[in-house]
Design an enzyme around this catalytic site. Structure first.
Site, PDB file in Angstrom:
ATOM      1  N   LYS A 121      41.611  50.075  42.911  1.00 42.45           N
ATOM      2  CA  LYS A 121      42.307  49.302  42.324  1.00 42.45           C
ATOM      3  C   LYS A 121      41.297  47.878  42.219  1.00 42.45           C
ATOM      4  CE  LYS A 121      45.837  46.397  42.704  1.00 42.45           C
ATOM      5  NZ  LYS A 121      46.283  45.345  44.483  1.00 42.45           N
ATOM      6  N   ASN A 122      41.644  47.894  43.583  1.00 38.42           N
ATOM      7  CA  ASN A 122      41.002  46.624  44.615  1.00 38.42           C
ATOM      8  C   ASN A 122      39.639  45.805  44.769  1.00 38.42           C
ATOM      9  OD1 ASN A 122      43.348  45.328  44.820  1.00 38.42           O
ATOM     10  ND2 ASN A 122      43.129  45.920  47.287  1.00 38.42           N
ATOM     11  N   CYS A 160      52.745  33.699  45.236  1.00 43.63           N
ATOM     12  CA  CYS A 160      53.693  35.056  45.006  1.00 43.63           C
ATOM     13  C   CYS A 160      54.373  35.892  46.182  1.00 43.63           C
ATOM     14  CB  CYS A 160      52.691  37.038  44.903  1.00 43.63           C
ATOM     15  SG  CYS A 160      51.434  37.476  45.922  1.00 43.63           S
ATOM     16  N   ARG A 162      49.072  32.448  48.535  1.00 40.73           N
ATOM     17  CA  ARG A 162      47.644  33.219  48.348  1.00 40.73           C
ATOM     18  C   ARG A 162      47.082  31.377  47.879  1.00 40.73           C
ATOM     19  NH1 ARG A 162      48.395  38.536  46.153  1.00 40.73           N
ATOM     20  NH2 ARG A 162      46.227  39.215  46.858  1.00 40.73           N
ATOM     21  N   ASP A 185      47.409  46.294  53.339  1.00 37.97           N
ATOM     22  CA  ASP A 185      48.059  47.132  52.675  1.00 37.97           C
ATOM     23  C   ASP A 185      48.525  48.206  53.147  1.00 37.97           C
ATOM     24  OD1 ASP A 185      47.069  45.090  50.464  1.00 37.97           O
ATOM     25  OD2 ASP A 185      44.589  45.446  49.699  1.00 37.97           O
ATOM     26  N   ARG A 201      51.197  49.629  39.484  1.00 39.15           N
ATOM     27  CA  ARG A 201      50.191  48.668  38.810  1.00 39.15           C
ATOM     28  C   ARG A 201      48.594  48.595  39.217  1.00 39.15           C
ATOM     29  NH1 ARG A 201      51.482  42.260  40.441  1.00 39.15           N
ATOM     30  NH2 ARG A 201      49.184  42.205  39.994  1.00 39.15           N
TER      31      ARG A 201
HETATM   32  N1  EPU Z   1      43.543  32.234  51.801  1.00 36.27           N
HETATM   33  C1  EPU Z   1      43.018  31.442  51.743  1.00 36.27           C
HETATM   34  N2  EPU Z   1      42.612  31.018  51.548  1.00 36.27           N
HETATM   35  C2  EPU Z   1      41.696  30.619  49.738  1.00 36.27           C
HETATM   36  C3  EPU Z   1      42.275  32.379  49.970  1.00 36.27           C
HETATM   37  C4  EPU Z   1      42.451  33.272  50.868  1.00 36.27           C
HETATM   38  O1  EPU Z   1      43.943  31.089  52.738  1.00 36.27           O
HETATM   39  O2  EPU Z   1      41.427  30.506  49.328  1.00 36.27           O
HETATM   40  C5  EPU Z   1      44.058  33.465  52.825  1.00 36.27           C
HETATM   41  C6  EPU Z   1      45.649  34.381  51.890  1.00 36.27           C
HETATM   42  O3  EPU Z   1      46.676  32.892  52.249  1.00 36.27           O
HETATM   43  C7  EPU Z   1      45.819  35.709  52.490  1.00 36.27           C
HETATM   44  C8  EPU Z   1      43.613  35.780  53.826  1.00 36.27           C
HETATM   45  O4  EPU Z   1      43.309  34.535  52.912  1.00 36.27           O
HETATM   46  O5  EPU Z   1      46.349  34.481  54.380  1.00 36.27           O
HETATM   47  C9  EPU Z   1      43.192  37.227  52.758  1.00 36.27           C
HETATM   48  O6  EPU Z   1      43.569  36.654  51.560  1.00 36.27           O
HETATM   49  P1  EPU Z   1      42.539  37.247  50.724  1.00 36.27           P
HETATM   50  O7  EPU Z   1      41.759  36.341  49.727  1.00 36.27           O
HETATM   51  O8  EPU Z   1      41.356  37.924  51.680  1.00 36.27           O
HETATM   52  O9  EPU Z   1      42.911  38.250  49.809  1.00 36.27           O
HETATM   53  P2  EPU Z   1      43.136  38.288  47.709  1.00 36.27           P
HETATM   54  O10 EPU Z   1      41.522  38.696  48.029  1.00 36.27           O
HETATM   55  O11 EPU Z   1      43.549  37.614  47.083  1.00 36.27           O
HETATM   56  C10 EPU Z   1      42.577  40.967  48.783  1.00 36.27           C
HETATM   57  C11 EPU Z   1      43.553  42.123  47.416  1.00 36.27           C
HETATM   58  C12 EPU Z   1      44.878  42.450  47.965  1.00 36.27           C
HETATM   59  C13 EPU Z   1      44.895  42.488  49.648  1.00 36.27           C
HETATM   60  C14 EPU Z   1      44.068  41.587  50.097  1.00 36.27           C
HETATM   61  C15 EPU Z   1      43.670  41.384  51.666  1.00 36.27           C
HETATM   62  C16 EPU Z   1      42.535  42.459  45.653  1.00 36.27           C
HETATM   63  C17 EPU Z   1      42.841  42.734  43.966  1.00 36.27           C
HETATM   64  N3  EPU Z   1      43.480  41.973  46.224  1.00 36.27           N
HETATM   65  O12 EPU Z   1      43.345  39.725  48.141  1.00 36.27           O
HETATM   66  O13 EPU Z   1      45.524  43.641  48.185  1.00 36.27           O
HETATM   67  O14 EPU Z   1      45.958  42.663  50.385  1.00 36.27           O
HETATM   68  O15 EPU Z   1      42.621  41.465  49.837  1.00 36.27           O
HETATM   69  O16 EPU Z   1      43.221  42.661  52.359  1.00 36.27           O
HETATM   70  O17 EPU Z   1      41.802  42.718  45.607  1.00 36.27           O
HETATM   71  C18 EPU Z   1      47.411  44.974  47.492  1.00 36.27           C
HETATM   72  O18 EPU Z   1      45.736  45.763  46.671  1.00 36.27           O
HETATM   73  O19 EPU Z   1      48.518  45.644  47.197  1.00 36.27           O
HETATM   74  C19 EPU Z   1      46.668  43.564  47.828  1.00 36.27           C
HETATM   75  C20 EPU Z   1      48.046  42.439  47.908  1.00 36.27           C
END
Ligand code: EPU
Length: 437
Positions: A38-39, A134, A139, A326, A418
């Protein structure tokens, strides 16, 4: 078609009524084929915006997030055809997203924000809704925004929309050296996509190292991009003028695989996974071994053989190659049934412990302080009616239900759908008593 009225709300209406009914205590037995990730697939779909030719994605999981992402791309004029696990994405008639058309769609899917990089690279401008916080955390998107600013982009925020414009004379993004302040999967992916069509060379320092980043880089390179170092903390991208279509097979879903391993452990059952990548699961396998599970594996195959009595272990979530956030909720469900006391520390998201209350309603003994859960193992969980609050929390409750005495009703199926392809059907195949109602 009126996309705004026709999509998410009606979706939720249908899903809200659905739930899982699980009769606990069955031993699981057999083989499970792991689906596409998915991711990864959602980001690969966003990357197709960069392509001037057709993208064929294979091993695409049939999950509702893919459906929503298809609608978002469709609303940009892209032609999407689905045939089982194959997605054909034709970008011939792509146009920049206009006005308020997508508000509900973008809000239904956080990852849709990652389209901003490819849109800016392709059209020099983008106007999309700002993703809200969320349930699992606020996030933020500061890493995406601040890095894109270094590429020559200016941003304006008005009425819940973010307008972005490339300010260089020829409207082409300008490659740059980026030092991420935190390791973000999404920000690394946004910048990888943007840099692929930018002028000059980009270096991404402190980049996320998740396997999904490598999957994206592999597809971009097949499209003609010049990405080196994906999977390490420093990625180099030499921008090219255009990107072409390609055929690409999505990597297997390491979180789905981890969920099945934990399901086997919580029911003390032996199961085998195929089309999976044991290499992506080292941190999880390591913790399960410490609990008392044995493994047999080859390149794309994994068999788990748990002891009847499992011990508690501590985990701390962290970016790859650490223990994945996750799988924190499913692992907590397992720890609720083991011998001893474990500490589970969530360091990636600030609010990802909503399952604790529901697990406690099933008889678990869990207390939480400062994002650290103390889990005292109990002999048996009890079947109850519980509600999943997000994708992984719902999966955790379903696993708890598989091991509990009696019947468990898990509400919140819309979250599960999802991200897990055929969740209940796959569990039925290996002997679980689980029905989708
Ligand atoms: N963060 C910041 N600033 C940013 C972006 C992120 O401070 O601009 C922080 C976030 O608040 C968080 C950390 O960095 O504390 C990590 O967030 P990340 O950006 O890595 O998460 P994401 O890319 O939004 C993806 C997965 C998530 C998974 C996370 C961490 C996708 C679509 N989603 O989210 O998946 O938990 O990486 O591995 O790739 C799930 O599948 O249930 C899910 C939530």
């Amino acid at each position: 078609m009126n996309i705004k009225n026709n999509t998410i709300r009606s979706f939720n209406k249908v899903f809200d009524k659905k739930y899982l009914e699980i009769e606990g205590g069955e031993l699981l037995k057999g083989n499970i084929k792991i689906s596409g990730a998915k991711n990864s697939v959602l980001v690969l779909m966003a990357a197709s915006i960069l392509s001037e030719g057709q993208i064929n994605l294979f091993n695409v999981p049939r999950i509702s997030d893919v459906l929503i992402m298809s609608k978002i791309l469709g609303a940009m004029g892209m032609n999407i055809k689905t045939n089982s696990n194959h997605l054909e994405i034709n970008t011939e008639k792509i146009s920049p997203p206009s006005q308020d058309l997508f508000f509900d769609l973008f809000h239904a899917l956080r990852v849709s924000f990652f389209c901003i990089g490819p849109l800016l690279a392709r059209f020099g401008k983008a106007r999309i809704p700002l993703p809200g916080g969320c349930l699992i955390g606020s996030r933020p998107i500061d890493e995406h925004i601040n890095s894109l600013k270094k590429f020559g982009v200016i941003f304006k925020y008005k009425n819940n929309y973010l307008s972005a414009k490339v300010t260089t004379p020829n409207k082409r993004l300008l490659g740059s050296s980026i030092n991420f302040k935190c390791k973000s999967v999404g920000a690394t992916e946004t910048l990888l996509m943007a840099a692929s069509l930018a002028k000059g060379t980009t270096t991404l320092n402190n980049a996320a190292q998740e396997p999904e980043i490598i999957d994206l880089a592999n597809m971009l390179n097949l499209m003609g991009a010049k990405v080196k170092g994906a999977g390490s903390e420093c990625i180099t991208i030499e921008g090219v003028e255009t990107l072409k279509g390609c055929d690409y097979t999505v990597m297997s879903d390491r979180i789905e695989a981890g969920t099945f391993l934990i399901a086997a452990a919580i029911t003390r059952s032996n199961i085998s996974l195929y089309q999976c990548e044991p290499n992506h699961l080292k941190a999880v396998i390591n913790k399960l071994e410490l609990c008392g599970c044995k493994f047999e594996y080859s390149k794309h195959f994994l068999r788990i053989i748990p002891n009847q009595i499992l011990n508690s272990v501590n985990i701390t979530t962290s970016p790859f190659p650490g223990f994945p956030t996750d799988l924190q909720a499913p692992f907590m469900a397992l720890m609720a049934t083991t011998n001893g006391t474990s500490e589970i520390k969530e360091t990636v998201f600030e609010n990802r412990m909503h399952h604790v209350k529901e697990l406690n309603r099933m008889g678990a003994k869990i207390t939480v302080r400062d994002n650290i859960a103390k889990v005292v193992g109990v002999n048996n969980l009890q079947g109850r009616e519980v509600i999943g609050s997000d994708l992984r929390a719902t999966a955790a409750l379903a696993l708890a239900g598989l091991s509990a005495n009696g019947k468990t009703i898990v509400k919140g199926l819309e979250h599960l759908e999802r991200g897990y392809e055929n969740f209940s059907e796959k569990f039925q195949e290996i002997g679980a008593s689980i029905l989708k109602k």
